[in-house]
Design a protein around this motif. Sequence first.
Motif, PDB file in Angstrom:
ATOM      1  N   TYR A 103       0.832  -1.202   0.000  1.00 14.70           N
ATOM      2  CA  TYR A 103       0.000   0.000   0.000  1.00 14.70           C
ATOM      3  C   TYR A 103       0.870   1.257   0.000  1.00 14.70           C
ATOM      4  O   TYR A 103       0.555   2.250  -0.679  1.00 14.70           O
ATOM      5  CB  TYR A 103      -0.912   0.009   1.219  1.00 14.70           C
ATOM      6  CG  TYR A 103      -2.225  -0.702   1.036  1.00 14.70           C
ATOM      7  CD1 TYR A 103      -3.040  -0.426  -0.057  1.00 14.70           C
ATOM      8  CD2 TYR A 103      -2.687  -1.623   1.977  1.00 14.70           C
ATOM      9  CE1 TYR A 103      -4.260  -1.068  -0.233  1.00 14.70           C
ATOM     10  CE2 TYR A 103      -3.907  -2.264   1.822  1.00 14.70           C
ATOM     11  CZ  TYR A 103      -4.684  -1.986   0.722  1.00 14.70           C
ATOM     12  OH  TYR A 103      -5.892  -2.603   0.549  1.00 14.70           O
ATOM     13  N   MET A 104       1.959   1.245   0.767  1.00 11.83           N
ATOM     14  CA  MET A 104       2.855   2.405   0.800  1.00 11.83           C
ATOM     15  C   MET A 104       3.476   2.657  -0.563  1.00 11.83           C
ATOM     16  O   MET A 104       3.573   3.798  -1.024  1.00 11.83           O
ATOM     17  CB  MET A 104       3.945   2.206   1.856  1.00 11.83           C
ATOM     18  CG  MET A 104       3.474   2.441   3.278  1.00 11.83           C
ATOM     19  SD  MET A 104       4.842   2.496   4.477  1.00 11.83           S
ATOM     20  CE  MET A 104       5.288   0.763   4.533  1.00 11.83           C
ATOM     21  N   TYR A 105       3.893   1.577  -1.207  1.00 13.43           N
ATOM     22  CA  TYR A 105       4.489   1.709  -2.547  1.00 13.43           C
ATOM     23  C   TYR A 105       3.475   2.296  -3.519  1.00 13.43           C
ATOM     24  O   TYR A 105       3.770   3.237  -4.255  1.00 13.43           O
ATOM     25  CB  TYR A 105       4.977   0.349  -3.035  1.00 13.43           C
ATOM     26  CG  TYR A 105       5.482   0.373  -4.465  1.00 13.43           C
ATOM     27  CD1 TYR A 105       6.812   0.651  -4.745  1.00 13.43           C
ATOM     28  CD2 TYR A 105       4.618   0.144  -5.533  1.00 13.43           C
ATOM     29  CE1 TYR A 105       7.276   0.696  -6.046  1.00 13.43           C
ATOM     30  CE2 TYR A 105       5.070   0.189  -6.838  1.00 13.43           C
ATOM     31  CZ  TYR A 105       6.403   0.461  -7.089  1.00 13.43           C
ATOM     32  OH  TYR A 105       6.844   0.517  -8.381  1.00 13.43           O
ATOM     33  N   MET A 106       2.259   1.740  -3.517  1.00 17.68           N
ATOM     34  CA  MET A 106       1.227   2.205  -4.435  1.00 17.68           C
ATOM     35  C   MET A 106       0.843   3.656  -4.137  1.00 17.68           C
ATOM     36  O   MET A 106       0.630   4.469  -5.051  1.00 17.68           O
ATOM     37  CB  MET A 106       0.000   1.293  -4.345  1.00 17.68           C
ATOM     38  CG  MET A 106       0.253  -0.122  -4.852  1.00 17.68           C
ATOM     39  SD  MET A 106      -1.082  -1.276  -4.408  1.00 17.68           S
ATOM     40  CE  MET A 106      -2.412  -0.651  -5.436  1.00 17.68           C
ATOM     41  N   GLY A 107       0.753   3.990  -2.844  1.00 20.82           N
ATOM     42  CA  GLY A 107       0.422   5.359  -2.469  1.00 20.82           C
ATOM     43  C   GLY A 107       1.475   6.343  -2.935  1.00 20.82           C
ATOM     44  O   GLY A 107       1.155   7.429  -3.435  1.00 20.82           O
ATOM     45  N   ALA A 108       2.755   5.958  -2.782  1.00 18.41           N
ATOM     46  CA  ALA A 108       3.847   6.823  -3.238  1.00 18.41           C
ATOM     47  C   ALA A 108       3.832   6.961  -4.758  1.00 18.41           C
ATOM     48  O   ALA A 108       4.096   8.039  -5.305  1.00 18.41           O
ATOM     49  CB  ALA A 108       5.187   6.270  -2.772  1.00 18.41           C
ATOM     50  N   TYR A 109       3.501   5.875  -5.446  1.00 15.26           N
ATOM     51  CA  TYR A 109       3.461   5.887  -6.911  1.00 15.26           C
ATOM     52  C   TYR A 109       2.432   6.904  -7.416  1.00 15.26           C
ATOM     53  O   TYR A 109       2.728   7.729  -8.286  1.00 15.26           O
ATOM     54  CB  TYR A 109       3.122   4.489  -7.439  1.00 15.26           C
ATOM     55  CG  TYR A 109       2.871   4.457  -8.925  1.00 15.26           C
ATOM     56  CD1 TYR A 109       3.928   4.436  -9.831  1.00 15.26           C
ATOM     57  CD2 TYR A 109       1.571   4.448  -9.434  1.00 15.26           C
ATOM     58  CE1 TYR A 109       3.695   4.429 -11.209  1.00 15.26           C
ATOM     59  CE2 TYR A 109       1.331   4.431 -10.796  1.00 15.26           C
ATOM     60  CZ  TYR A 109       2.395   4.424 -11.677  1.00 15.26           C
ATOM     61  OH  TYR A 109       2.157   4.417 -13.028  1.00 15.26           O
ATOM     62  N   PHE A 110       1.217   6.874  -6.862  1.00 20.11           N
ATOM     63  CA  PHE A 110       0.178   7.782  -7.332  1.00 20.11           C
ATOM     64  C   PHE A 110       0.357   9.200  -6.787  1.00 20.11           C
ATOM     65  O   PHE A 110      -0.283  10.132  -7.267  1.00 20.11           O
ATOM     66  CB  PHE A 110      -1.206   7.240  -6.971  1.00 20.11           C
ATOM     67  CG  PHE A 110      -1.647   6.123  -7.868  1.00 20.11           C
ATOM     68  CD1 PHE A 110      -2.182   6.384  -9.115  1.00 20.11           C
ATOM     69  CD2 PHE A 110      -1.482   4.801  -7.482  1.00 20.11           C
ATOM     70  CE1 PHE A 110      -2.578   5.355  -9.962  1.00 20.11           C
ATOM     71  CE2 PHE A 110      -1.868   3.759  -8.313  1.00 20.11           C
ATOM     72  CZ  PHE A 110      -2.411   4.036  -9.559  1.00 20.11           C
TER      73      PHE A 110
ATOM     74  N   GLY B   3       9.668  -1.274 -10.248  1.00 19.07           N
ATOM     75  CA  GLY B   3       9.270  -1.264 -11.650  1.00 19.07           C
ATOM     76  C   GLY B   3       7.804  -1.550 -11.882  1.00 19.07           C
ATOM     77  O   GLY B   3       7.333  -1.532 -13.006  1.00 19.07           O
ATOM     78  N   THR B   4       7.037  -1.821 -10.811  1.00 16.18           N
ATOM     79  CA  THR B   4       5.615  -2.117 -10.959  1.00 16.18           C
ATOM     80  C   THR B   4       4.827  -0.820 -11.104  1.00 16.18           C
ATOM     81  O   THR B   4       4.989   0.104 -10.318  1.00 16.18           O
ATOM     82  CB  THR B   4       5.082  -2.881  -9.738  1.00 16.18           C
ATOM     83  OG1 THR B   4       5.860  -4.060  -9.558  1.00 16.18           O
ATOM     84  CG2 THR B   4       3.627  -3.273  -9.933  1.00 16.18           C
ATOM     85  N   THR B   5       3.995  -0.752 -12.134  1.00 13.34           N
ATOM     86  CA  THR B   5       3.129   0.410 -12.338  1.00 13.34           C
ATOM     87  C   THR B   5       1.680  -0.050 -12.390  1.00 13.34           C
ATOM     88  O   THR B   5       1.394  -1.216 -12.689  1.00 13.34           O
ATOM     89  CB  THR B   5       3.478   1.150 -13.639  1.00 13.34           C
ATOM     90  OG1 THR B   5       3.340   0.238 -14.743  1.00 13.34           O
ATOM     91  CG2 THR B   5       4.904   1.683 -13.593  1.00 13.34           C
TER      92      THR B   5
ATOM     93  N   GLN C 260       3.241  10.786  -7.006  1.00 10.48           N
ATOM     94  CA  GLN C 260       4.266  11.455  -7.813  1.00 10.48           C
ATOM     95  C   GLN C 260       3.643  12.568  -8.663  1.00 10.48           C
ATOM     96  O   GLN C 260       2.506  12.454  -9.113  1.00 10.48           O
ATOM     97  CB  GLN C 260       4.935  10.449  -8.758  1.00 10.48           C
ATOM     98  CG  GLN C 260       5.651   9.314  -8.065  1.00 10.48           C
ATOM     99  CD  GLN C 260       6.170   8.315  -9.074  1.00 10.48           C
ATOM    100  OE1 GLN C 260       7.328   8.375  -9.473  1.00 10.48           O
ATOM    101  NE2 GLN C 260       5.316   7.406  -9.489  1.00 10.48           N
ATOM    102  N   ASP C 261       4.429  13.611  -8.929  1.00  9.70           N
ATOM    103  CA  ASP C 261       3.895  14.697  -9.745  1.00  9.70           C
ATOM    104  C   ASP C 261       3.638  14.267 -11.187  1.00  9.70           C
ATOM    105  O   ASP C 261       2.818  14.868 -11.877  1.00  9.70           O
ATOM    106  CB  ASP C 261       4.820  15.918  -9.699  1.00  9.70           C
ATOM    107  CG  ASP C 261       6.252  15.600 -10.119  1.00  9.70           C
ATOM    108  OD1 ASP C 261       6.530  14.424 -10.448  1.00  9.70           O
ATOM    109  OD2 ASP C 261       7.094  16.521 -10.105  1.00  9.70           O
ATOM    110  N   ILE C 262       4.317  13.215 -11.630  1.00  7.00           N
ATOM    111  CA  ILE C 262       4.102  12.753 -13.007  1.00  7.00           C
ATOM    112  C   ILE C 262       2.844  11.894 -13.118  1.00  7.00           C
ATOM    113  O   ILE C 262       2.382  11.591 -14.219  1.00  7.00           O
ATOM    114  CB  ILE C 262       5.322  11.967 -13.537  1.00  7.00           C
ATOM    115  CG1 ILE C 262       5.622  10.757 -12.641  1.00  7.00           C
ATOM    116  CG2 ILE C 262       6.536  12.874 -13.659  1.00  7.00           C
ATOM    117  CD1 ILE C 262       6.704   9.837 -13.185  1.00  7.00           C
ATOM    118  N   VAL C 263       2.283  11.462 -11.986  1.00  7.26           N
ATOM    119  CA  VAL C 263       1.024  10.700 -11.972  1.00  7.26           C
ATOM    120  C   VAL C 263      -0.092  11.595 -11.425  1.00  7.26           C
ATOM    121  O   VAL C 263      -1.178  11.670 -11.995  1.00  7.26           O
ATOM    122  CB  VAL C 263       1.158   9.414 -11.133  1.00  7.26           C
ATOM    123  CG1 VAL C 263      -0.149   8.619 -11.163  1.00  7.26           C
ATOM    124  CG2 VAL C 263       2.316   8.555 -11.639  1.00  7.26           C
ATOM    125  N   ASP C 264       0.178  12.219 -10.292  1.00  7.97           N
ATOM    126  CA  ASP C 264      -0.687  13.261  -9.719  1.00  7.97           C
ATOM    127  C   ASP C 264      -2.126  12.806  -9.504  1.00  7.97           C
ATOM    128  O   ASP C 264      -3.068  13.369 -10.058  1.00  7.97           O
ATOM    129  CB  ASP C 264      -0.652  14.510 -10.607  1.00  7.97           C
ATOM    130  CG  ASP C 264      -1.250  15.720  -9.891  1.00  7.97           C
ATOM    131  OD1 ASP C 264      -1.185  15.750  -8.647  1.00  7.97           O
ATOM    132  OD2 ASP C 264      -1.788  16.611 -10.576  1.00  7.97           O
TER     133      ASP C 264
END
Length: 210
Positions: A59-66, A120-122, A68-72
Amino acid sequence: MHRLSMIIIALVGCLSVTGATEFNCKRGTGYPKEVCYVAECTDAIKAHIQHEFNAAFKYMYMGAYFGQDIVDRPGLSKFLLEAASEERGHAIQMLDYLNLRGIKIDSSLDYKFDPDTMLGTTYSYQDALEEALNMEIEVTDLINNVVAKCADDYHGADVFTNPILDEQHEGVRKLQGAVKAFKDLLAGSGAPGLQLAEYLFDKKMMSEEL
């Protein structure tokens, strides 16, 4: 009549012995003392804590991923990071419970998670919602297994039924609604409107309207 009474007493005694739960209780003069517990229950709790840490990390990884300013997608990021805190909180609650029952906490509880499995997971927005739902269902199922292992340890079963299972069921229900609402919004806007659908839905998540 006396003979019949003796037979009944003998049968009750046999049932109480054969059906007795194997509680580990220490009787001695030394301290600290271990509180009585069922080993099968506490072993299940020890093992399950790893699953809670795994869910929290993901969950932390996914939360950090979304986030990001490039995902926003701050709404989804906020939701996922809060879910990470809840799962981590469950792990801490379980460790506290082991302490309450007098279970030794030492290096044998070798909890770890391999971060390379996440690199590398998106995720697409919908994928993230569905992945979160699948994770909640899986963890709920695993907690039910713990409760089953604690069937003869009534306090252990009760603690993990309420409030932990209540929170799991509420999380599953909330995510099922979110997945359905997002699919409905996406269907109304069509493929060209994906970005707009995500933006509108994310605003709702940010304001906790879902």
